[in-house]
Design a protein around this motif. Structure first.
Motif, mmCIF file in Angstrom:
data_model
loop_
_atom_site.group_PDB
_atom_site.id
_atom_site.type_symbol
_atom_site.label_atom_id
_atom_site.label_comp_id
_atom_site.label_asym_id
_atom_site.label_seq_id
_atom_site.Cartn_x
_atom_site.Cartn_y
_atom_site.Cartn_z
ATOM 1 N N LEU A 115 0.545 -1.193 -0.196
ATOM 2 C CA LEU A 115 0.084 0.037 -0.020
ATOM 3 C C LEU A 115 0.690 1.277 -0.078
ATOM 4 C CD1 LEU A 115 -3.065 -0.873 2.382
ATOM 5 C CD2 LEU A 115 -2.876 -0.943 -0.129
ATOM 6 N N MET A 116 2.032 1.170 0.666
ATOM 7 C CA MET A 116 2.967 2.290 0.811
ATOM 8 C C MET A 116 3.304 2.667 -0.766
ATOM 9 S SD MET A 116 5.866 3.192 3.436
ATOM 10 C CE MET A 116 4.909 2.664 4.637
ATOM 11 N N ILE A 117 3.374 1.602 -1.483
ATOM 12 C CA ILE A 117 4.086 1.935 -2.796
ATOM 13 C C ILE A 117 2.797 2.372 -3.731
ATOM 14 C CG2 ILE A 117 5.162 0.685 -4.761
ATOM 15 C CD1 ILE A 117 6.308 -1.217 -2.966
ATOM 16 N N MET A 118 1.749 1.801 -3.761
ATOM 17 C CA MET A 118 0.602 1.883 -4.672
ATOM 18 C C MET A 118 -0.079 3.371 -4.072
ATOM 19 S SD MET A 118 -1.110 -1.841 -4.808
ATOM 20 C CE MET A 118 -2.344 -1.233 -5.840
ATOM 21 N N TYR A 119 -0.162 3.554 -2.893
ATOM 22 C CA TYR A 119 -1.048 4.762 -2.427
ATOM 23 C C TYR A 119 -0.190 5.462 -1.427
ATOM 24 C CZ TYR A 119 -4.709 2.647 -5.212
ATOM 25 O OH TYR A 119 -5.573 2.018 -5.997
ATOM 26 N N PRO A 120 1.166 6.064 -1.598
ATOM 27 C CA PRO A 120 1.929 6.427 -0.645
ATOM 28 C C PRO A 120 1.169 7.779 0.414
ATOM 29 C CG PRO A 120 2.532 7.256 -2.684
ATOM 30 C CD PRO A 120 1.366 6.314 -2.703
ATOM 31 N N ASP A 121 0.188 8.407 -0.247
ATOM 32 C CA ASP A 121 -0.385 9.339 0.561
ATOM 33 C C ASP A 121 -1.160 8.958 1.795
ATOM 34 O OD1 ASP A 121 -2.598 8.561 -0.607
ATOM 35 O OD2 ASP A 121 -2.918 10.575 -1.944
ATOM 36 N N ALA A 122 -1.595 7.628 1.882
ATOM 37 C CA ALA A 122 -2.459 6.898 2.911
ATOM 38 C C ALA A 122 -3.754 7.905 3.087
ATOM 39 C CB ALA A 122 -1.387 6.759 4.168
ATOM 40 N N GLN A 123 -4.148 8.091 2.012
ATOM 41 C CA GLN A 123 -5.433 8.835 2.260
ATOM 42 C C GLN A 123 -6.875 7.951 2.363
ATOM 43 O OE1 GLN A 123 -5.774 12.360 3.103
ATOM 44 N NE2 GLN A 123 -3.583 11.838 3.535
ATOM 45 N N ILE A 124 -6.531 6.792 1.627
ATOM 46 C CA ILE A 124 -7.733 5.884 1.460
ATOM 47 C C ILE A 124 -7.825 4.928 2.716
ATOM 48 C CG2 ILE A 124 -8.683 4.021 -0.103
ATOM 49 C CD1 ILE A 124 -6.785 5.104 -2.068
ATOM 50 N N PRO A 125 -9.142 4.734 3.195
ATOM 51 C CA PRO A 125 -9.355 3.888 4.362
ATOM 52 C C PRO A 125 -9.081 2.464 4.041
ATOM 53 C CG PRO A 125 -11.101 5.484 4.219
ATOM 54 C CD PRO A 125 -10.318 5.509 2.781
ATOM 55 N N VAL A 126 -8.381 1.880 4.951
ATOM 56 C CA VAL A 126 -7.978 0.616 4.891
ATOM 57 C C VAL A 126 -8.443 -0.448 5.800
ATOM 58 C CG1 VAL A 126 -6.016 -1.333 4.896
ATOM 59 C CG2 VAL A 126 -5.863 1.165 3.915
ATOM 60 N N VAL A 127 -9.119 -1.616 5.653
ATOM 61 C CA VAL A 127 -9.821 -2.548 6.550
ATOM 62 C C VAL A 127 -9.091 -3.807 6.112
ATOM 63 C CG1 VAL A 127 -11.710 -4.074 6.862
ATOM 64 C CG2 VAL A 127 -11.953 -1.738 6.792
ATOM 65 N N VAL A 128 -8.281 -4.528 6.987
ATOM 66 C CA VAL A 128 -7.498 -5.596 6.698
ATOM 67 C C VAL A 128 -8.175 -6.966 7.224
ATOM 68 C CG1 VAL A 128 -5.037 -6.881 7.237
ATOM 69 C CG2 VAL A 128 -5.352 -4.300 7.136
ATOM 70 N N LEU A 129 -8.115 -7.932 6.577
ATOM 71 C CA LEU A 129 -8.883 -9.273 6.880
ATOM 72 C C LEU A 129 -7.733 -10.339 6.910
ATOM 73 C CD1 LEU A 129 -11.740 -9.446 4.078
ATOM 74 C CD2 LEU A 129 -11.532 -8.315 6.683
ATOM 75 N N SER A 130 -7.753 -11.275 7.958
ATOM 76 C CA SER A 130 -6.974 -12.220 8.212
ATOM 77 C C SER A 130 -7.043 -13.529 7.179
ATOM 78 C CB SER A 130 -7.366 -12.920 9.587
ATOM 79 O OG SER A 130 -8.549 -13.462 9.481
ATOM 80 N N VAL A 131 -6.304 -14.346 7.356
ATOM 81 C CA VAL A 131 -6.409 -15.652 6.528
ATOM 82 C C VAL A 131 -6.320 -16.647 7.530
ATOM 83 C CG1 VAL A 131 -5.537 -14.731 4.424
ATOM 84 C CG2 VAL A 131 -3.951 -15.948 6.152
ATOM 85 N N ASN A 132 -7.067 -18.017 7.013
ATOM 86 C CA ASN A 132 -7.045 -19.010 7.840
ATOM 87 C C ASN A 132 -6.296 -20.458 7.068
ATOM 88 O OD1 ASN A 132 -7.446 -21.451 9.458
ATOM 89 N ND2 ASN A 132 -9.670 -21.034 9.924
ATOM 90 N N PRO A 133 -5.412 -20.574 7.099
ATOM 91 C CA PRO A 133 -4.426 -21.699 6.523
ATOM 92 C C PRO A 133 -5.110 -23.003 6.655
ATOM 93 C CG PRO A 133 -2.675 -20.286 7.641
ATOM 94 C CD PRO A 133 -4.317 -19.924 8.243
ATOM 95 N N ARG A 134 -5.807 -23.257 7.768
ATOM 96 C CA ARG A 134 -6.293 -24.647 7.869
ATOM 97 C C ARG A 134 -7.567 -24.815 6.948
ATOM 98 N NH1 ARG A 134 -4.106 -22.724 12.140
ATOM 99 N NH2 ARG A 134 -6.079 -21.463 12.979
ATOM 100 N N LEU A 135 -8.199 -24.050 6.318
ATOM 101 C CA LEU A 135 -9.488 -24.111 5.543
ATOM 102 C C LEU A 135 -8.874 -24.576 4.073
ATOM 103 C CD1 LEU A 135 -11.207 -20.638 6.225
ATOM 104 C CD2 LEU A 135 -11.639 -22.891 7.246
ATOM 105 N N THR A 136 -10.052 -25.005 3.497
ATOM 106 C CA THR A 136 -9.702 -25.753 2.070
ATOM 107 C C THR A 136 -9.411 -24.439 0.872
ATOM 108 O OG1 THR A 136 -11.864 -25.904 1.443
ATOM 109 C CG2 THR A 136 -10.986 -27.814 2.539
#
Length: 261
Positions: A115-136
């Motif tokens: 994100l720092m490379i793509m949108y360096p001004d950090a003006q766009i809100p960000v929601v991060v989601l996790s991953v669960n490696p145990r799922l198929t």
């Protein structure tokens, strides 16, 4: 409707590097409409239940050791978006996907580096989601598909990880891509370009050299999540592909983009 993307985040030092891939990421951000918000699945946030970040001002997480001191002072002051986090929670619940809000989780380097490379001004809100490696693989695709409606709302969905990601097989003295790594990515490209879900959800059985390319699944599954989010417009296009240190794949896939006339 925005396409979805899978972006390789490479090593933490990607954010201070200058080469063809970082130049590509900068141009990519300028080539698409400015999103209202960004939803990003990070390979560096693993959880047994699907987590949704809900912090108003996510803090930086420096989840690595032994890199340039410059990286430990990096800041990416993007805000969260609680309304969007709650909307995502509702979308998941409607599809019977267990999930939890997390108002303490910050931005790990799987999120802030690209994100720092793509949108360096950090003006766009960000929601991060996790991953669960145990799922198929099929379950990951389904989780991604649940977020498909966000594309019509001007929300950019990113999966951040890596296709060939085996830290034990890195060769810092040999930049030439290893044959086994290239073969895996070529197989993957064929399945993605034909949207061969039957093969993709069984990649761990069918892909060549899969044990070397994907020794653990957490970096691979963000691709499946981004893929699933474009389920209603099944088109895939490889936008960039290169390697670092012989085996570290730096690729970007676009899913659900417009057809060319």
């Amino acid at each position: 409707m925005l396409p979805t993307f899978f972006v390789a985040h490479g090593t933490p030092s990607l954010v201070i590097e200058q080469h063809a891939y970082t130049e590509f990421l900068q141009k990519l951000a300028r080539s698409i409409p400015i999103p209202k918000a960004i939803v990003l699945f990070s390979a560096h946030w693993e959880s047994g239940v699907q987590k949704i970040s809900a912090a108003i001002q996510p803090e930086m997480i420096y989840d690595f050791k032994g890199f340039s001191e410059k990286l430990y002072s990096m800041e990416y002051p993007a805000k969260g978006d609680l309304t969007l986090s709650l909307h995502i929670e509702q979308l998941f619940l409607e599809e019977g996907i267990r999930c939890e809000l997390d108002d303490e989780r910050g931005l790990d380097h799987g999120a802030w580096a690209p994100l720092m490379i793509m949108y360096p001004d950090a003006q766009i809100p960000v929601v991060v989601l996790s991953v669960n490696p145990r799922l198929t693989a099929e379950e990951h695709y389904r989780i991604g598909a649940a977020l498909g409606p966000l594309r019509d709302e001007g929300v950019l969905i990113l999966g951040s990880g890596g296709t060939v990601h085996n830290l034990r097989r890195l060769d810092r003295n040999n930049p030439v891509p290893q044959v086994w790594a290239v073969e895996f990515d070529e197989w993957l490209a064929e399945q993605l370009e034909t949207w061969n879900l039957e093969a993709l959800i069984r990649y761990d059985e069918r892909a060549p050299n899969v044990r070397e390319a994907v020794p653990t699944p957490e970096h691979f599954v963000p691709l499946l999540l981004a893929l699933g989010a474009a389920d209603t417009t099944r088109r895939a296009k490889l936008l960039h592909h290169s390697f670092q240190m012989g085996t570290l794949s730096l690729c970007c896939w676009m899913f659900g983009g417009k057809k060319r006339h």
